[in-house]
Design a protein around this motif. Structure first.
Motif, PDB file in Angstrom:
ATOM      1  N   ALA A  27       0.829  -1.210   0.000  1.00 42.53           N
ATOM      2  CA  ALA A  27       0.000   0.000   0.000  1.00 42.53           C
ATOM      3  C   ALA A  27       0.860   1.255   0.000  1.00 42.53           C
ATOM      4  CB  ALA A  27      -0.949  -0.011   1.197  1.00 42.53           C
ATOM      5  N   VAL A  28       1.871   1.300   0.857  1.00 42.60           N
ATOM      6  CA  VAL A  28       2.739   2.486   0.903  1.00 42.60           C
ATOM      7  C   VAL A  28       3.595   2.576  -0.353  1.00 42.60           C
ATOM      8  CG1 VAL A  28       4.654   1.444   2.213  1.00 42.60           C
ATOM      9  CG2 VAL A  28       4.246   3.887   2.368  1.00 42.60           C
ATOM     10  N   MET A  29       4.047   1.440  -0.871  1.00 43.72           N
ATOM     11  CA  MET A  29       4.847   1.480  -2.094  1.00 43.72           C
ATOM     12  C   MET A  29       4.008   1.948  -3.275  1.00 43.72           C
ATOM     13  SD  MET A  29       7.617  -1.623  -1.726  1.00 43.72           S
ATOM     14  CE  MET A  29       6.487  -2.944  -1.396  1.00 43.72           C
ATOM     15  N   GLU A  30       2.741   1.554  -3.309  1.00 42.43           N
ATOM     16  CA  GLU A  30       1.843   2.023  -4.375  1.00 42.43           C
ATOM     17  C   GLU A  30       1.636   3.536  -4.261  1.00 42.43           C
ATOM     18  OE1 GLU A  30      -0.234   1.851  -7.790  1.00 42.43           O
ATOM     19  OE2 GLU A  30       0.861   0.184  -6.895  1.00 42.43           O
ATOM     20  N   ALA A  31       1.525   4.051  -3.036  1.00 48.16           N
ATOM     21  CA  ALA A  31       1.363   5.498  -2.838  1.00 48.16           C
ATOM     22  C   ALA A  31       2.587   6.266  -3.305  1.00 48.16           C
ATOM     23  CB  ALA A  31       1.075   5.796  -1.366  1.00 48.16           C
ATOM     24  N   ALA A  32       3.738   5.595  -3.325  1.00 47.79           N
ATOM     25  CA  ALA A  32       4.973   6.217  -3.820  1.00 47.79           C
ATOM     26  C   ALA A  32       5.041   6.193  -5.338  1.00 47.79           C
ATOM     27  CB  ALA A  32       6.193   5.496  -3.236  1.00 47.79           C
ATOM     28  N   GLY A  33       4.160   5.427  -5.973  1.00 51.79           N
ATOM     29  CA  GLY A  33       4.173   5.318  -7.422  1.00 51.79           C
ATOM     30  C   GLY A  33       4.545   3.939  -7.918  1.00 51.79           C
ATOM     31  N   GLY A  34       4.579   2.974  -7.033  1.00 45.91           N
ATOM     32  CA  GLY A  34       4.932   1.608  -7.398  1.00 45.91           C
ATOM     33  C   GLY A  34       6.269   1.208  -6.807  1.00 45.91           C
ATOM     34  N   GLN A  71      13.416   4.190  -5.526  1.00 51.56           N
ATOM     35  CA  GLN A  71      14.113   5.421  -5.844  1.00 51.56           C
ATOM     36  C   GLN A  71      13.883   6.485  -4.775  1.00 51.56           C
ATOM     37  OE1 GLN A  71      12.456   6.096  -9.728  1.00 51.56           O
ATOM     38  NE2 GLN A  71      14.085   4.928 -10.761  1.00 51.56           N
ATOM     39  N   LEU A  72      12.702   6.488  -4.184  1.00 50.59           N
ATOM     40  CA  LEU A  72      12.327   7.479  -3.191  1.00 50.59           C
ATOM     41  C   LEU A  72      12.930   7.217  -1.827  1.00 50.59           C
ATOM     42  CD1 LEU A  72      10.511   9.931  -2.468  1.00 50.59           C
ATOM     43  CD2 LEU A  72       8.672   8.279  -2.026  1.00 50.59           C
ATOM     44  N   LEU A  73      13.073   5.961  -1.451  1.00 49.20           N
ATOM     45  CA  LEU A  73      13.480   5.603  -0.091  1.00 49.20           C
ATOM     46  C   LEU A  73      14.771   6.275   0.365  1.00 49.20           C
ATOM     47  CD1 LEU A  73      12.635   4.011   2.381  1.00 49.20           C
ATOM     48  CD2 LEU A  73      13.919   2.086   1.488  1.00 49.20           C
ATOM     49  N   PRO A  74      15.838   6.311  -0.439  1.00 43.67           N
ATOM     50  CA  PRO A  74      17.067   6.980   0.041  1.00 43.67           C
ATOM     51  C   PRO A  74      16.861   8.449   0.369  1.00 43.67           C
ATOM     52  CG  PRO A  74      17.541   5.607  -1.862  1.00 43.67           C
ATOM     53  CD  PRO A  74      16.045   5.672  -1.729  1.00 43.67           C
TER      54      PRO A  74
END
Length: 148
Positions: free
Chosen positions: A127-134, A140-143
């Motif tokens: 769910a959270v990864m989908e909110a990030a765009g997949g 790519q966003l996590l760092p």
């Protein structure tokens, strides 16, 4: 008030603290060597943290990157031995992307001497990864999230 009701109230208070981003106060509910576990963590996040310092490192990122409004928990048990099992939902916003998602949680929490000794949180990392765009966008966003 019964010990069972006190545990329910303490657990509900812990959700309020998280919703209000009062992370330090939330961590104060834990024993010094308390454990927070995510049996199903999102990619790149730890599945187990022990001790208040480790919790502070991880949960500071939570405060800076998520806005969550929790529902009232439904308790399956809150027994005299200190075990709480509760289900609840969260309306969540990933601040880095503005992505919103609905999350269902099941938490198994062991209290010892009025402090959280173990908080095992079952949730859906997709769910959270989908909110990030997949998944790729999440990786790519996590760092950048970890750097604040």
């Amino acid at each position: 008030m019964t010990a069972s009701q006190e545990l329910k109230d303490l657990f509900t208070h812990s959700l309020d603290l998280l919703s209000e981003a009062r992370i330090e106060e939330w961590i104060d509910l834990f024993a010094e060597d308390g454990i927070l576990e995510f049996p199903y963590p999102a990619w790149g996040l730890p599945s187990r943290m022990r001790g208040r310092a480790a919790l502070l490192t991880q949960m500071t990122m939570f405060r800076e990157q998520l806005k969550v409004e929790f529902s009232e928990p439904e308790f399956y048990t809150a027994d005299e031995a200190g075990l709480v099992i509760a289900a609840f939902t969260g309306e969540c916003t990933l601040l880095a992307t503005g992505g919103q998602y609905h999350q269902t949680y099941l938490s198994v929490v062991r209290f010892e001497q009025g402090r959280i000794a173990l908080y095992r949180d079952f949730w859906d990392p997709w769910a959270v990864m989908e909110a990030a765009g997949g998944e790729l966008a999440w990786k790519q966003l996590l760092p950048t999230m970890a750097r604040g």
